[in-house]
Write a protein that holds these residues in place. Structure first.
Motif, mmCIF file in Angstrom:
data_model
loop_
_atom_site.group_PDB
_atom_site.id
_atom_site.type_symbol
_atom_site.label_atom_id
_atom_site.label_comp_id
_atom_site.label_asym_id
_atom_site.label_seq_id
_atom_site.Cartn_x
_atom_site.Cartn_y
_atom_site.Cartn_z
ATOM 1 N N ARG A 16 0.843 -1.192 0.000
ATOM 2 C CA ARG A 16 0.000 0.000 0.000
ATOM 3 C C ARG A 16 0.879 1.243 0.000
ATOM 4 O O ARG A 16 1.981 1.234 0.543
ATOM 5 C CB ARG A 16 -0.948 -0.004 1.194
ATOM 6 N N PRO A 17 0.415 2.316 -0.629
ATOM 7 C CA PRO A 17 1.202 3.546 -0.675
ATOM 8 C C PRO A 17 1.530 4.036 0.735
ATOM 9 O O PRO A 17 0.703 3.929 1.651
ATOM 10 C CB PRO A 17 0.276 4.530 -1.404
ATOM 11 N N ILE A 18 2.717 4.581 0.907
ATOM 12 C CA ILE A 18 3.094 5.067 2.230
ATOM 13 C C ILE A 18 2.414 6.403 2.504
ATOM 14 O O ILE A 18 2.139 7.181 1.585
ATOM 15 C CB ILE A 18 4.620 5.221 2.369
ATOM 16 N N ASP A 19 2.115 6.651 3.757
ATOM 17 C CA ASP A 19 1.573 7.935 4.177
ATOM 18 C C ASP A 19 2.702 8.813 4.681
ATOM 19 O O ASP A 19 3.667 8.324 5.286
ATOM 20 C CB ASP A 19 0.540 7.748 5.293
ATOM 21 N N PHE A 20 2.576 10.094 4.442
ATOM 22 C CA PHE A 20 3.522 11.060 4.997
ATOM 23 C C PHE A 20 2.817 12.404 5.060
ATOM 24 O O PHE A 20 1.778 12.611 4.415
ATOM 25 C CB PHE A 20 4.795 11.149 4.140
ATOM 26 N N LEU A 21 3.362 13.314 5.839
ATOM 27 C CA LEU A 21 2.754 14.627 6.004
ATOM 28 C C LEU A 21 3.431 15.647 5.108
ATOM 29 O O LEU A 21 4.641 15.597 4.886
ATOM 30 C CB LEU A 21 2.862 15.079 7.465
ATOM 31 N N THR A 22 2.652 16.579 4.604
ATOM 32 C CA THR A 22 3.189 17.678 3.825
ATOM 33 C C THR A 22 3.782 18.719 4.779
ATOM 34 O O THR A 22 3.488 18.705 5.988
ATOM 35 C CB THR A 22 2.090 18.336 2.989
ATOM 36 N N PRO A 23 4.588 19.650 4.280
ATOM 37 C CA PRO A 23 5.129 20.704 5.159
ATOM 38 C C PRO A 23 4.048 21.478 5.895
ATOM 39 O O PRO A 23 4.218 21.827 7.073
ATOM 40 C CB PRO A 23 5.902 21.595 4.176
ATOM 41 N N THR A 24 2.928 21.753 5.230
ATOM 42 C CA THR A 24 1.832 22.473 5.887
ATOM 43 C C THR A 24 1.234 21.652 7.017
ATOM 44 O O THR A 24 0.912 22.177 8.097
ATOM 45 C CB THR A 24 0.728 22.817 4.860
ATOM 46 N N GLU A 25 1.094 20.346 6.791
ATOM 47 C CA GLU A 25 0.548 19.455 7.826
ATOM 48 C C GLU A 25 1.521 19.318 8.992
ATOM 49 O O GLU A 25 1.095 19.246 10.154
ATOM 50 C CB GLU A 25 0.238 18.093 7.210
ATOM 51 N N LYS A 148 -5.527 10.671 6.605
ATOM 52 C CA LYS A 148 -4.294 9.908 6.770
ATOM 53 C C LYS A 148 -4.237 9.247 8.145
ATOM 54 O O LYS A 148 -4.602 9.856 9.155
ATOM 55 C CB LYS A 148 -3.074 10.822 6.607
ATOM 56 N N ARG A 149 -3.784 8.005 8.155
ATOM 57 C CA ARG A 149 -3.557 7.314 9.424
ATOM 58 C C ARG A 149 -2.113 7.598 9.828
ATOM 59 O O ARG A 149 -1.172 7.062 9.234
ATOM 60 C CB ARG A 149 -3.789 5.811 9.282
ATOM 61 N N LEU A 155 5.913 9.815 10.607
ATOM 62 C CA LEU A 155 6.805 10.967 10.781
ATOM 63 C C LEU A 155 8.183 10.643 10.199
ATOM 64 O O LEU A 155 8.855 11.518 9.654
ATOM 65 C CB LEU A 155 6.913 11.345 12.256
ATOM 66 N N ARG A 156 8.578 9.406 10.298
ATOM 67 C CA ARG A 156 9.838 8.943 9.698
ATOM 68 C C ARG A 156 9.747 9.016 8.168
ATOM 69 O O ARG A 156 10.674 9.483 7.498
ATOM 70 C CB ARG A 156 10.111 7.515 10.179
ATOM 71 N N HIS A 157 8.611 8.565 7.619
ATOM 72 C CA HIS A 157 8.394 8.664 6.179
ATOM 73 C C HIS A 157 8.394 10.137 5.735
ATOM 74 O O HIS A 157 8.870 10.472 4.639
ATOM 75 C CB HIS A 157 7.054 8.040 5.791
#
Length: 210
Positions: A16-25, A148-149, A155-157
């Motif tokens: 499954r595609p990895i989740d990560f946060l954008t700079p704004t998030e 997003k979960r 946070l590492r991603h």
């Protein structure tokens, strides 16, 4: 019998595609802790360190006060997989927050850098709990992360994707994250390509399709 087992095709798994946060998030998450209370100041320092270093949850929770080395070549020292020790450099803003936190923390060298209120080591469940608490606040101001979960590993991603988007070589990302192999970082390349494909699909065609 052994030959028949070896001849069996290996089962394929859909990654499954990895989740990560954008700079704004990320900015919304870091702004969520209440700095008027002790736990909020601890959480802000912990989350900032997690996003900037990409440490694993176990590495974060295992940090002792003496592992945050402030001074020339400021870095954080952790023991990762295979009991391998690695040092990760810190940004100026992270250094400032950690210096202020550790001065308030007033812990002995061997004590946890980010303890519970009673001074013990945070558990993995406690780390996820505080992350969820601050995410709930962050999502009021930045709704894009709502689907997003988010776990400590996300946070590492997030750090890995940020390095990739800034042109950092895969070998450097693997070294930064403590990966055994450069090939492990291929998941970030795949995620980056998915982002570009989505962006391309949303853009208008340059000419009519015949």
């Amino acid at each position: 019998m052994a030959q028949r087992v070896l001849a069996m095709p290996s089962k394929r798994y859909l990654r499954r595609p990895i989740d990560f946060l954008t700079p704004t998030e990320v900015a919304a998450l870091l702004a969520a802790p209440d700095l008027n209370v002790w736990s909020g100041r601890r959480d802000r320092a912990l989350l900032l360190l997690a996003v900037q270093t990409g440490l694993r949850a176990s590495e974060l929770l295992g940090l002792r006060c003496q592992d945050v080395v402030l001074g020339p070549g400021t870095h954080v020292r952790c023991q990762g997989k295979g009991r391998k020790v690695r040092n990760t450099l810190l940004r100026k803003e992270t250094i400032a927050v950690l210096r202020t936190w550790l001065q308030e923390r007033q812990g002995q060298a061997s004590e946890p850098a980010f303890p519970t209120i009673t001074g013990t080591v945070l558990s993995h469940d406690a780390l996820q709990y505080l992350l969820n608490k601050h995410l709930a606040i962050a999502r009021r101001h930045c709704t894009s992360s709502s689907g997003k979960r988010v776990t400590p590993h996300v946070l590492r991603h997030t750090l890995a994707m940020d390095l990739l988007h800034h042109g950092v070589d895969r070998s450097v990302i693997a070294l930064w994250l403590g990966h055994e192999s450069v090939e492990t970082t291929s998941i970030y390349l795949q995620a980056d390509m998915k982002l570009k494909e989505d962006a391309l699909a949303k853009s208008p065609p340059l000419m009519p399709v015949t």
